[in-house]
Motif scaffolding. Structure first.
Motif, PDB file in Angstrom:
ATOM      1  N   LYS A  48     -17.157 -15.247 -28.951  1.00  0.00           N
ATOM      2  CA  LYS A  48     -16.922 -16.235 -27.890  1.00  0.00           C
ATOM      3  C   LYS A  48     -15.749 -17.159 -28.189  1.00  0.00           C
ATOM      4  O   LYS A  48     -14.921 -17.445 -27.307  1.00  0.00           O
ATOM      5  N   ASN A  49     -15.667 -17.652 -29.408  1.00  0.00           N
ATOM      6  CA  ASN A  49     -14.589 -18.577 -29.761  1.00  0.00           C
ATOM      7  C   ASN A  49     -13.219 -17.889 -29.720  1.00  0.00           C
ATOM      8  O   ASN A  49     -12.248 -18.430 -29.164  1.00  0.00           O
ATOM      9  N   LYS A  52     -12.218 -17.048 -26.061  1.00  0.00           N
ATOM     10  CA  LYS A  52     -11.694 -18.219 -25.344  1.00  0.00           C
ATOM     11  C   LYS A  52     -10.264 -18.522 -25.796  1.00  0.00           C
ATOM     12  O   LYS A  52      -9.388 -18.839 -24.960  1.00  0.00           O
ATOM     13  N   LYS A  53     -10.020 -18.429 -27.085  1.00  0.00           N
ATOM     14  CA  LYS A  53      -8.690 -18.713 -27.603  1.00  0.00           C
ATOM     15  C   LYS A  53      -7.663 -17.722 -27.061  1.00  0.00           C
ATOM     16  O   LYS A  53      -6.537 -18.091 -26.702  1.00  0.00           O
TER      17      LYS A  53
END
Length: 408
Positions: A48-49, A52-53
């Motif tokens: 997820k991180n 998003k990045k």
């Protein structure tokens, strides 16, 4: 798969110095393109991180012309958002080399497929490569090996089966490029004379394409003329006034258009261009004085400075011709114009730097100039199209005009 691989001998000597490099590949001076295959991989990231990045950092290129520029990284505060505090790639650190886009994975290397042979080269846009290639005083040599290569990694692909290639050039590419490089490496002549001889060679073939075996016949003719000294002092035959006028058209193009482009973000390159403009007083609307400053700088500073350093230009030109598969383009003439325009832009800027720095001008500044020029302009398709359009609009898009612009 096993392939025949042709490469300059310097190729295996290059090693990236990573975070120690003075000119990081991930800053605002570069446009970091993402190939289609890698772009789609980024869009499928499950973490997820990281997902998003990536969504915040990559953009699909609406003006994409090939699978190689399908998207690009959005730079934040002048740097790639994945560049970590140690100036190393965060994509590589988190996901490994397989998730790096083609440009980041291969730069400064370039692979081309030419009639079933893979050709490896390096670009002078990298400062370490520039020093490796340009400062070598020996004639650049090439070697042929058998290596495991992923053919999909090749950028330029030419063959007799290609619909997009000029069949005449493709059929004769080996002889055309080999002899063209031989001319540029012939140190009996000045670098300007070598480019002039190459222009005459290209012009002769372009005008006689329909003649049977014209390439080999022309090579034989030019070799004979070189042997009988027919081309000695060739540059002295150029009309000086016409040459200076043509060069000044290009100088004004540099000052009024290139320097004014908002997308030149490299500060050092910009400063080099400004030094040229300032020392030659190009923007003061006094053409006669500016031309005289140019002539004086050439005679008093530049000519003496470059006299024992022409091997730098030679190495740049040979490496460019090999990596771009010269003379592969829309025509033989357009390939020659492209080659000369790059040389002249560097030479004119170098004359300006010699006028500005005088006795403080040194070989490091010339190498840096060529590296920055390669970085900012040669890898910018928009810039290349911009220059070619300029030549067309000013009716200086022939071999004869290029010879005038080369000068003495």
């Amino acid at each position: 798969m096993k392939c025949r691989v042709l490469k300059p001998i310097y190729f295996n000597k290059f090693k990236c110095i990573g975070s120690e490099c003075e000119d990081n590949c991930c800053d605002e001076s570069w446009g970091i393109e993402i190939d289609k295959k890698t772009f789609k991989k980024y869009m499928k990231i499950r973490d997820k991180n990281l997902a998003k990045k990536f969504r915040d950092s990559i953009i699909k290129n609406k003006e994409s012309k090939s699978k190689w520029d399908y998207g690009y990284f959005r730079l934040k505060k002048g740097k790639c958002d994945f560049l970590n505090d140690d100036n190393l790639c965060g994509v590589y650190g988190a996901l490994g080399e397989d998730y790096m886009c083609y440009v980041c994975r291969k730069f400064p290397r370039a692979y081309n497929l030419v009639n079933k042979n893979v050709e490896k080269s390096l670009t002078t846009a990298c400062i370490e490569v520039a020093r490796l290639i340009l400062l070598n005083k020996e004639i650049m040599e090439f070697e042929l090996d058998i290596e495991d290569i992923n053919v999909e990694d090749t950028i330029i692909k030419i063959s007799l089966d290609s619909d997009n290639s000029d069949s005449f050039i493709v059929k004769n590419i080996e002889n055309l490029r080999s002899f063209s490089i031989d001319i540029i490496q012939n140190r009996k002549f000045s670098i300007e004379e070598r480019l002039i001889i190459l222009g005459l060679f290209i012009k002769k073939i372009e005008e006689n394409r329909e003649v049977e075996d014209i390439v080999q016949k022309t090579i034989n003719e030019f070799n004979y003329n070189i042997d009988i000294l027919a081309y000695d002092n060739l540059s002295e035959k150029i009309n000086l006034e016409s040459s200076i006028n043509t060069q000044f058209i290009y100088l004004h193009f540099l000052s009024s258009n290139v320097i004014g482009r908002k997308f030149i973000n490299d500060k050092t390159y910009y400063e080099f261009l400004e030094c040229m403009v300032e020392s030659l007083e190009i923007e003061k609307n006094n053409k006669e004085k500016s031309q005289q400053l140019f002539v004086d700088a050439y005679k008093n500073e530049y000519k003496n400075f470059i006299s024992d350093k022409e091997y730098i230009y030679e190495n740049f030109l040979v490496n460019y011709m090999f990596s771009k598969v010269f003379p592969l383009s829309q025509s033989l003439t357009s390939s020659y114009i492209d080659l000369v325009s790059n040389f002249c832009m560097i030479k004119l800027n170098a004359i300006g730097l010699c006028a500005y720095y005088k006795e403080d001008m040194n070989i490091d500044k010339l190498v840096r100039l060529i590296q920055l020029y390669s970085k900012v302009n040669i890898h910018d398709r928009q810039f290349i199209e911009f220059v070619m359009k300029f030549f067309e609009e000013n009716n200086i898009n022939t071999v004869n005009h290029m010879i005038l612009m080369i000068g003495k």
